[in-house]
Structures are given as C-alpha cells and as structure tokens.
Design an enzyme around this catalytic site. Structure first.
Site, PDB file in Angstrom:
ATOM      1  CG  ASP A 406      -1.923   1.189   1.272  1.00 42.97           C
ATOM      2  OD1 ASP A 406      -1.701   1.853   0.573  1.00 42.97           O
ATOM      3  OD2 ASP A 406      -2.883   0.998   2.225  1.00 42.97           O
ATOM      4  CG  HIS A 407       3.085   4.141  -3.114  1.00 40.32           C
ATOM      5  ND1 HIS A 407       3.828   4.770  -2.265  1.00 40.32           N
ATOM      6  CD2 HIS A 407       3.745   4.207  -4.323  1.00 40.32           C
ATOM      7  CE1 HIS A 407       5.258   4.986  -2.926  1.00 40.32           C
ATOM      8  NE2 HIS A 407       4.904   4.789  -4.053  1.00 40.32           N
ATOM      9  NE  ARG A 408      -4.154   3.808   1.134  1.00 34.75           N
ATOM     10  CZ  ARG A 408      -5.360   3.337   1.270  1.00 34.75           C
ATOM     11  NH1 ARG A 408      -6.394   4.048   1.507  1.00 34.75           N
ATOM     12  NH2 ARG A 408      -5.447   1.949   1.863  1.00 34.75           N
TER      13      ARG A 408
END
Length: 435
Positions: A406-408
């Site tokens: 998850d790039h967040r």
C-alpha cells in the site's frame, strides 16, 4: 415472553448468512448457551448458541436458505403456553416474504425437516464435533472416534453422543440426494416424491466444476473474495521483485522435514522474523494515520476445493518455534478445509503470504487484501546457472518473490530493504529459524 433469534454477524465482512442446519427442531426445549443452529458465514461454519432458555417455537428461516445479518431466523417462547402465539407471529412475519418471492421452477427437489441433518462423510479423516456434543461425550465417557456424525459435513452433534451412550435414540439422518449433472430427456412429474429403495452403490455428489453453458451461483466464500477484491481496487499499490537463493534453506528443510516441519512454516517464520526489523511492512493505513500492529500475524492463502480461498493466520509467528508453528499450520489447514476456523483464526492477519511455487509458477503478483499493508507472492525454487563474484559459472537454486504494498503507508525503499533482509536471512542464516 417471546424472543427472536437473530442471524449473527460472525465476521467483520459478513452481511448475510446461510442456515446449514438446525440442531434443534420446532417445539424442542432450549437451554441458555445450547447450540440451536449451524450458520455458514462468508468464511466458516459456526455453531450459534441460544441466549435464552425456553422452547424453539418456530423456525422462520429453514435450512439451506439465506438471511441478512440481524434478521429474525427463529422465535423462542419462554413457556409452552406461548408456543402457539409465537408460531402465529412467525407465520405472519414470513408470509409477506413468501408472497413477494416467486415460486421457483420445479427442477429437482428434496424434502427435509428442520430436525434432519445431511449425511456427509468425514473430511480429512477428522471428526468435527459440536461444543455440546464434546461436553456430553466427556460427561458420558464416550469415545468420539467411535461415533459417526449425523450433522452437516459429518459433524458429531449431541444426539449422536446421547445415542452412543444409550441415553436417547439417534437423530434421523437424511439420505444424501444428488442431482444428475445433465437433465433427463423427459421432465419429472411434479408429484410427491416416493420412497427410493436403497442402492448397493452410493451416489456421488455433483462435481463443483460447472458444465459448459451453465451459470453457477457463487458460494459464500467466493462472494467474500469478490467483496475483498473490490475493496482492494481503491488502494494505490506498487510491486517490487527480488531473487533469493534457497540452497541453504532447502538443505535445512531436508534435515527437519521428518520432524513435521513444512516449507510454509519455514517461509512464514522467515517473514515474521524479518518483519521485526521492518514494522512499517506490518502496518496498515487508517484514516489519515498509520496503524502499527503490536503482533506479527502471518496469513497464508489456501485455495478451497469448492471455490474461493481463505487465509488462516499464524498468530505471533515470530515468537513460536518452527516445530510449534508447523503443527499449528497443519491444524489450521485441516480445519479450514472443513470450514471450522474461528473468526480470529482467519481475520487477524497483519501480513499475507501467497505461495504458488508448488505449481511450478516462476513469479506472479498478488492482490493486497483489505486491512493490510503488504502481501508477498512466492514462486517456485528452481536450479539456475549463475556467476559468482569471481565470474565463475555455477548452479544454484533460486526463487523469485514479489511484494505488493500500500503506497499510502509503504514506499519503494521500504519494500526493497525488507526483501533484502529477508533474502539475507534465507541465504546466509536459515538455521536461526530453528532456534
């Protein structure tokens, strides 16, 4: 007083449940805490206990039908005198729904009553036992291994134990009826089914594989996968690949395989130990924040025979020794196959493994499950010709792994650093996994 029995929420993702079977029949006495119904959630079959003492006056949702979470599925009367009133209330509540639902076409039907259970063979050589049956077996000193269950999926229910102990007659068992894979040329007359003489050969269930041209409804587990995958589409993900040499890991596995250690447990342990150094990979996104997990719970994807998949969780995988971890994993898989996992055994994962190496897959990308920040896809370990630092050619066994994040929460450098440390552990110090 008349009380409603509601369809419970057996998991955080459950929106509806299917009645597998009613353990109690209409009119039966019910004790508080006694199992009355078996419900199929989106991941497992669960015994549902009564919160009240009284009489099961009427079953509103029969076995085989589906009800939304929170809907009334039965009524419990506190006294026998209230049973008739409860039956009138239940009939009035179910009448509008029955009127709104068109009658289905008569395909091939079987008659059953709430007290009857399907006759299904045991799975994996294990007997599935309801909590009340286990309690009675201990009380009556009955060996559960000597009993053939009459409940769903071969489940041993209280009536089976009572029959074995000579306390009651065994519950009637419904014969398993199979629908032919292809329809007969002439349609069956819609008459009442006549008793069928027993055949010497047992009929086999209809295969789960659909015939060409058919549309087959998804089961509860497959629908749960659909919901999770839809939720994953909204997560911005990236992927990083890495090649790991497995010679030393393979050598260790050969040494301890005879002690019951599985390669799945070794990989889960290696990931869990590496996650101790990389807590961000074990974290997940919450509204405008990063939630760091207190425990390292490794989920491992398992394909189910009837379709769909489930992810049993190796809880606190970093703290368990490899032998306990392997025993735990075997137990989880056995119970997952019979849909007997508890909710916290499939819904508390913090990091997921998906291994297709046993199918000879070189590499693949895995889809991030909801509520997690990372999932690791593992390919097969194969002999590869490689050059060492001196430029000499040699053969080493290598596997390719791809991590989806998850790039967040996680960035490329974080994922790469995790994979680098995982590779270092597997390549240079796999013996530490046995400590």
């Amino acid at each position: 007083m008349i009380r409603e029995v509601f369809m419970p929420a057996l998991s955080s993702t459950m929106t509806e449940g299917k009645i597998v079977s009613w353990v109690k029949s209409a009119g039966d006495k019910v004790e508080k805490g006694e199992t009355v119904v078996v419900v199929e959630s989106d991941k497992a079959d669960m015994d549902v206990e009564s919160f009240y003492e009284g009489f099961l006056a009427i079953i509103i949702v029969p076995a085989g039908e589906v009800a939304p979470v929170g809907a009334a599925i039965a009524l419990v009367a506190e006294t026998e005198a209230e049973i008739a009133i409860a039956q009138q209330q239940g009939a009035a509540a179910s009448a509008p729904a029955a009127a709104a639902t068109p009658a289905p076409a008569p395909v091939a039907t079987t008659t059953s009553s709430p007290g009857l259970q399907q006759n299904v063979s045991r799975q994996n050589g294990r007997s599935v036992v309801s909590p009340r049956a286990r309690k009675l077996a201990k009380e009556f000193k009955v060996d559960l291994n000597s009993i053939k269950g009459s409940g769903p999926h071969g489940r041993i229910v209280a009536e089976d134990v009572e029959a074995a102990a000579g306390k009651a007659k065994p519950a009637p068992v419904q014969q398993l009826v199979t629908v032919p894979a292809a329809p007969a040329p002439a349609p069956a007359a819609p008459a009442a089914p006549a008793p069928v003489a027993p055949k010497p050969a047992v009929a086999q269930p209809v295969p789960a594989v659909a015939m060409t041209g058919q549309t087959v409804p998804m089961n509860a587990l497959q629908n749960a996968v659909v919901r999770n995958m839809d939720a994953s589409l909204s997560v911005p993900c990236f992927r990083v690949g890495y090649t790991i040499t497995t010679d030393n890991l393979d050598k260790l596995y050969k040494q301890i395989k005879s002690k019951g250690v599985t390669m799945t447990a070794l990989l889960a342990k290696a990931v869990a130990v590496t996650l101790q150094k990389h807590p961000l990979l074990n974290a997940c996104y919450v509204e405008s924040a990063i939630q760091y997990r207190a425990d390292i719970n490794v989920s491992v994807a398992v394909a189910m025979d009837g379709g769909g998949l489930i992810t049993p969780v190796l809880q606190n995988a970093d703290r368990l020794d490899i032998y306990s971890l392997s025993r735990t994993w075997k137990d989880l898989v056995d119970r997952a196959r019979t849909k007997q996992l508890k909710p916290d055994e499939y819904s508390t994962g913090t990091f997921t493994l998906s291994n297709l190496g046993m199918f000879g897959v070189d590499k693949f990308d895995a889809i991030l499950p909801p509520g997690q920040g990372s999932i690791l896809a593992i390919g097969a370990s194969r002999p590869q010709v490689v050059a060492n630092e001196e430029g000499l050619m040699g053969v080493k066994r290598q596997m390719q792994v791809n991590i989806t994040c998850d790039h967040r929460v996680i960035y490329g450098a974080d994922a790469a650093s995790f994979l680098q440390d995982l590779a270092k552990l597997i390549e240079t110090n796999p013996q530490s996994l046995t400590l």
